[in-house]
Design a protein around this motif. Structure first.
Motif: not given
Length: 526
Positions: A277-305
């Protein structure tokens, strides 16, 4: 019980799920009023996956499934659905019910078509076999066409702002493999309005550039698998807007999925990209989740995250390198900028699914490594302490939230079963207070549950503490392992209770009778 705004169901195992372990649990019951509305009979069942319960005011949901009802043995179909289980969100509940009602109607129509096609295919095969009887190559026609059509769903975000659901539509009509299409549906949690993909087109240029940036930071092995015209394909999609792509949301941001064999070969799976969401400049704040928890899945096919590993706002490319070894099993190197985490080697793993976890207890990399017979080992690395290995634990994470997770491990007791326990996690490792193993084998799972058949009568203790007897030929479903006590129920739930056993020299005995003399069809793995 997890806070829904923290809930993040882990889906690192679509392929494994398709090929081996399905984590479905369904409570079989016919919904007559629903079937009357459908021209084709269906059977609706409520899944026994944990009903999501959350703090006051937030949506709660459960999974259900509809099995296509037909007597033709060479086709089957099932659609998984989401149902809101609380009464505090009437608009959202109605919208979700309406959406999946339409999905079921379309599913039934598609099944009718697949069913007719499978019948025609088998009729042709039978005729070909008959016409070529006695021919030199007659065995070529000794073949049966099995067709299937299934829709799986996963809630990827559920809070007071947004309900987002990922759907995977799988069809098999013969050949080497089936086809999966991944897409999503997202609702405004307050109004029930469906947030169409096109409503986020204002961010399409940002999303496109982020995707291209991740590809540029990927391994040469991964980028070499891209089709030559992959950039043209990506540009074409974003010229048409996000409605031409699979789109859903999670705690971290927007997820964009391409189709199989669209920018990479089929074997590379479904390419997905999670843009924060931090990359989506201007994203509607009412749809931003509360809290800082998140996960980021790393692709197993070698593509970068691209991951903010230290929480300093700077992103680091993270990708997985696989080192094949036919003798020992593959080993893996997780590249985090100039740093690495090495895993495997002596253990016979054939798959690794990494993810980054940002929680209130710290930052972590978690690697789920899959071995033979689909047993799993989960490794927890502390990203705040030079990627030190904190702990390895048998099993794989099926659900994770801020400081809490569910781990399913294989246990052996009158068969091999997946057993779930609730854990907390932090920089010191995983901790659980669960004393028993809850086997993922409720009979309400339908075809995914396994029953074992009595070869002799069995004396057991029922829920009221009374001694009862099951007759030879009765099929029971083990549900809970508690030390030397095994709880079970029959398929219809009419009888349930427990019996005790003695473990000696690798064999379990009930009243002196070996498990192998007492039961048939025990599904031991490995």
């Amino acid at each position: 019980m997890e806070d829904c705004d923290m809930k993040r169901r882990i889906s690192f195992i679509l392929v494994v799920t398709m090929m081996a372990i399905a984590l479905w649990a369904c409570d079989i019951k016919a919904k007559k009023e629903d079937t009357k509305k459908e021209e084709q009979k269906t059977e609706t069942v409520v899944e026994e996956q944990k009903e999501e319960t959350v703090s006051a005011g937030e949506p709660a949901y459960a999974y259900t499934a509809v099995q296509y009802d037909n007597d033709y043995q060479y086709f089957d179909g099932k659609i998984q659905c989401v149902e809101l289980t609380d009464d505090g969100h009437p608009e959202l509940k109605e919208a979700v019910n309406n959406y999946f009602s339409k999905q079921i109607q379309q599913f039934n129509k598609s099944c009718e078509s697949y069913l007719e096609d499978s019948k025609k295919a088998n009729q042709k095969l039978s005729k070909d076999e008959e016409d070529n009887a006695g021919a030199e190559n007659e065995n070529v026609y000794d073949y049966t066409a099995y067709y299937s059509y299934d829709i799986y769903c996963e809630v990827t975000r559920c809070d007071n702002e947004m309900l987002s659901i990922k759907l995977d539509e799988y069809s098999f009509t013969g050949g080497a493999h089936g086809t999966t299409i991944e897409y999503g549906v997202t609702f405004d949690a307050k109004t029930g309005e469906i947030l169409e993909n096109s409503s986020f087109d204002g961010f399409k240029d940002i999303v496109k550039e982020e995707i291209l940036n991740r590809i540029d930071n990927s391994t040469e092995e991964a980028t070499s698998s891209l089709f030559e015209d992959y950039k043209d394909t990506i540009n074409h999609h974003f010229e048409g807007g996000l409605s031409t792509l699979g789109v859903y949301f999670n705690e971290r941001g927007i997820v964009v999925a391409f189709e199989q064999a669209e920018i990479v070969p089929y074997a590379a799976g479904i390419p997905t990209f999670n843009i924060p969401y931090s990359k989506l400049v201007g994203f509607d704040e009412k749809y931003l989740p509360e809290g800082d928890f998140y996960t980021a899945e790393i692709p197993s096919n070698g593509f970068a995250e691209m991951v903010d590993v230290n929480g300093d706002g700077e992103e680091t490319p993270v990708y997985l390198e696989t080192i094949p070894d036919e003798d020992l099993g593959d080993s893996y190197i997780l590249h985090i900028g100039d740093d690495t985490i090495e895993n495997g080697g002596d253990d016979a793993y054939y798959m690794c699914s990494p993810m980054f976890v940002h929680s209130s207890t710290g930052n972590y990399f978690i690697l789920d490594c899959t071995g033979m017979s689909d047993w799993h080992t989960t490794y927890l690395y502390n990203a705040d302490k030079n990627y030190t290995l904190v702990q390895s634990i048998s099993g794989n994470i099926t659900e994770i939230s801020d400081g809490k997770c569910t781990i399913q491990a294989k246990v052996d007791a009158f068969g091999s079963w997946g057993a779930k326990k609730e854990y907390t996690y932090d920089g010191n490792g995983f901790v659980t207070t669960d004393k028993v193993d809850n086997l993922d084998n409720l009979p309400s799972k339908g075809d995914d549950a396994i029953g074992i058949t009595l070869l002799k009568k069995l004396t057991y203790t029922d829920k009221d503490g009374k001694q009862q007897t099951l007759s030879k030929g009765t099929v029971i479903y083990p549900t809970v392992l508690d030390g030397d006590k095994l709880e079970f129920m029959t398929e219809d739930g009419a009888e349930s209770g427990y019996f005790t056993f003695e473990y000696k020299d690798g064999v379990r005995y009930v009243d002196g009778v070996s498990e192998y003399d007492l039961f048939a069809d025990m599904p031991y793995a490995g």
